[in-house]
Design an enzyme around this catalytic site. Structure first.
Site, PDB file in Angstrom:
ATOM      1  N   LYS A 178      32.954  45.440  30.774  1.00  0.00           N
ATOM      2  CA  LYS A 178      34.566  45.930  31.174  1.00  0.00           C
ATOM      3  C   LYS A 178      35.363  44.783  30.901  1.00  0.00           C
ATOM      4  CE  LYS A 178      33.315  45.137  36.077  1.00  0.00           C
ATOM      5  NZ  LYS A 178      33.084  45.787  37.259  1.00  0.00           N
ATOM      6  N   TYR A 238      62.046  21.908  31.678  1.00  0.00           N
ATOM      7  CA  TYR A 238      62.933  22.357  32.691  1.00  0.00           C
ATOM      8  C   TYR A 238      63.008  21.861  34.197  1.00  0.00           C
ATOM      9  CZ  TYR A 238      62.694  26.380  29.550  1.00  0.00           C
ATOM     10  OH  TYR A 238      63.037  27.167  28.457  1.00  0.00           O
TER      11      TYR A 238
HETATM   12  C1  PLP Z   1      31.850  45.175  37.575  1.00  0.00           C
HETATM   13  C2  PLP Z   1      30.749  45.757  37.908  1.00  0.00           C
HETATM   14  C3  PLP Z   1      29.321  45.301  37.701  1.00  0.00           C
HETATM   15  C4  PLP Z   1      29.090  43.737  37.337  1.00  0.00           C
HETATM   16  O1  PLP Z   1      29.451  42.940  38.446  1.00  0.00           O
HETATM   17  P1  PLP Z   1      29.268  41.281  38.219  1.00  0.00           P
HETATM   18  O2  PLP Z   1      29.600  40.691  39.327  1.00  0.00           O
HETATM   19  O3  PLP Z   1      30.141  40.895  37.143  1.00  0.00           O
HETATM   20  O4  PLP Z   1      27.759  41.237  37.600  1.00  0.00           O
HETATM   21  C5  PLP Z   1      28.237  46.112  38.010  1.00  0.00           C
HETATM   22  N1  PLP Z   1      28.341  47.259  38.453  1.00  0.00           N
HETATM   23  C6  PLP Z   1      29.929  48.001  38.504  1.00  0.00           C
HETATM   24  C7  PLP Z   1      29.772  49.347  39.349  1.00  0.00           C
HETATM   25  C8  PLP Z   1      30.821  47.393  38.360  1.00  0.00           C
HETATM   26  O5  PLP Z   1      31.810  47.663  38.680  1.00  0.00           O
END
Ligand code: PLP
Length: 383
Positions: free
Chosen positions: A36, A276
Site C-alpha cells: 500500500k 531566502y
Molecule cells: C499497513 C498494514 C499492515 C502492514 O503494517 P507494517 O507495520 O508496515 O508491517 C498490515 N495490516 C494492515 C491491515 C495494514 O493496514
C-alpha cells in the site's frame, strides 16, 4: 535522464529482507507483501516486479486502484488482497478479477453477494473483526447476523479469510490493549467456527505484531515496512537483536536510495546570507553546492539548516532554507566537488549513511510517513 533527482531500488536488499522475514514465519504461515501507499513510497510498479523475482505471490494493498497497479506490474498471477477501500464499482471489478477483499460492513457484504449473484462468480472475502482498534471491522454484536447471511448465501461467498489488526504492536505502551485484542480475536473466531464457518486463512499480524506476538501468525502474516528494510520501531529492533544476542546488528537492508547531483558551485564571503531571508549567515568564507531538490520533491522544509547529504562519500550540511526545487549545502570541508557529482539524500556511500530514521527525526516525520510522501513522479531505477 531529464530529471534532477531519482530513486534507486536495490534488488539484493529486497530479496535479503524477504528471505529474512520468511524465516520468521511460524508453521505454514504465508507471507503477504504489503504494497500500500505506493509500496511505502518505493513505487508499486518496480517493487512488485522485484518482489516477484524474490518469490512473492501474495500482495496486500489498500484500494482497488492499488490492486490494479499490482496486476499491471505483475508477470505472475499473484493473490491480491484489498484491505481497505472499494467503491461499489470496484467490488464488481474485484469479484470478476478474483481479487480478495476485506469486508467490515454489512452493506458491503450484501453488495458483494448481489454482484456475485449477477456475475455468477463467488466473492473472495476476508471477514475483518473489530477487536479493539476501533478502525474497521465487524462489531461482535453484528456477528450472528453475518453468520446467518453468509450461510444463506454460501454459493456466492468464498470465505477466504478471517482477520483483525492490532492498534500499535510496535510499542510496549500498548501491551495491555493488544492482549485484550488477542483474547477478543480468539474468542470471536471460536464463535464463528462453532457456527460452522470455515476460513482458509486466519491472520492478524503486521510486522511489529509478527515479532512481538509470534503465537498470532496463524496462516498469513501481512508484512509491510520490514520488506523495505525498516523496523517498525526502534523498540522492536532492540528486542529482536538483544534476544539473538546480536545487539545493534541489523539483518535488514534498506532498499531505497535517493539521489541527485551538484548543479552549481559558489563562493560566499564571511558575513553574507545564503538563500531566502537571513536564516543562515556565513561565519567564514565558504564554498557551497546547489542541489536541485527541494520541498517540491518531498525534501521537507523542516530540513532547512539541519539536513545532511553525502557528496563523494562525505557529509555536508544543508544551509539556509529548503526551497521548492533547490537546497544549498556547505562543502567547505570537502575536497574537490565538481558540478555533476552525485549527491545522496537518503542511502549509503562508502561507510557513511543518511538513514531515513535520522532524516525523519530531523523533519519530524515517521519512517512510514516520510517514505510514502516521496513523490510518485521521481523516476525509480532498479539496481
Ligand atoms: C499497513 C498494514 C499492515 C502492514 O503494517 P507494517 O507495520 O508496515 O508491517 C498490515 N495490516 C494492515 C491491515 C495494514 O493496514
Amino acid at each position: 535522464m531529464f530529471n534532477s533527482t531519482y530513486i534507486e531500488l536495490s534488488q539484493t536488499a529486497l530479496a535479503n529482507n524477504i528471505s529474512f522475514l520468511r524465516k520468521q514465519l511460524k508453521g505454514n504461515a504465508r507471507l503477504s507483501f504489503v504494497a500500500k501507499g505506493n509500496a511505502y513510497g518505493h513505487g508499486i510498479k518496480p517493487i512488485v516486479s522485484m518482489a516477484e523475482k524474490a518469490g512473492v505471490d501474495h500482495f496486500s494493498v489498500y484500494s482497488a486502484e492499488e490492486a490494479e497497479q499490482v496486476y499491471a506490474a505483475s508477470k505472475a498471477h499473484p493473490t491480491v488482497l484489498v484491505m481497505g477501500y472499494l467503491s461499489d464499482a470496484a467490488v464488481e471489478w474485484a469479484i470478476e478479477k478474483g481479487v480478495e477483499f476485506f469486508v467490515f460492513e454489512f452493506k458491503r457484504l450484501e453488495k458483494a453477494v448481489q454482484i456475485a449473484k449477477r456475475l455468477n462468480i463467488p466473492a473472495k472475502i476476508h471477514l475483518e473483526l473489530e477487536t479493539g482498534m476501533n478502525r474497521t471491522g465487524f462489531q461482535v454484536e453484528e456477528l450472528p447476523q453475518v453468520v446467518e447471511f453468509v450461510k444463506k448465501n454460501a454459493g456466492y461467498i468464498e470465505l477466504v479469510g478471517c482477520c483483525t489488526h492490532f492498534a500499535g504492536a510496535e510499542s510496549i505502551s500498548n501491551y495491555l490493549r493488544i492482549q485484550k485484542q488477542k483474547r477478543a480475536f480468539k474468542k470471536y473466531l471460536k464463535y464463528l467456527q462453532q457456527q460452522d464457518l470455515q476460513f482458509e486463512q486466519i491472520h492478524a499480524c503486521c510486522s511489529a505484531a509478527a515479532f512481538r506476538y509470534p503465537d498470532m501468525h496463524f496462516d498469513l502474516v501481512r508484512f509491510g515496512i520490514m520488506n523495505y528494510g525498516y523496523w517498525p520501531s526502534e523498540e522492536i529492533f532492540i528486542e529482536y537483536s538483544s534476544k539473538k544476542k546480536k545487539l545493534g546488528q541489523d539483518p535488514l537492508k534498506r532498499v531505497i536510495s535517493w539521489k541527485s547531483s551538484v548543479m552549481s558551485l559558489k563562493k560566499v564571503e564571511k558575513g553574507d546570507f545564503i538563500g531566502y531571508g537571513t536564516s543562515y549567515q556565513a561565519s567564514e568564507n565558504i564554498e557551497i553546492a546547489l542541489v536541485p531538490v527541494g520541498y517540491g520533491y518531498g525534501y521537507s522544509r523542516n530540513l532547512s539548516n539541519t539536513g545532511r547529504v553525502l557528496i563523494n562519500g562525505k557529509r555536508a550540511g544543508v544551509i539556509g532554507i529548503v526551497n521548492m526545487n533547490c537546497i544549498a549545502v556547505n562543502i567547505n570541508n570537502l575536497e574537490t566537488v565538481k558540478i555533476g557529482d552525485e549527491v545522496t539524500l537518503i542511502g549509503g556511500e562508502g561507510d557513511q549513511q543518511i538513514s531515513v530514521a535520522s532524516f525523519s527525526k530531523f523533519s519530524d516525520q515517521l519512517n512510514y510517513e516520510l517514505l510514502t510522501r516521496l513523490p510518485h513522479n521521481i523516476p525509480r531505477l532498479i539496481k
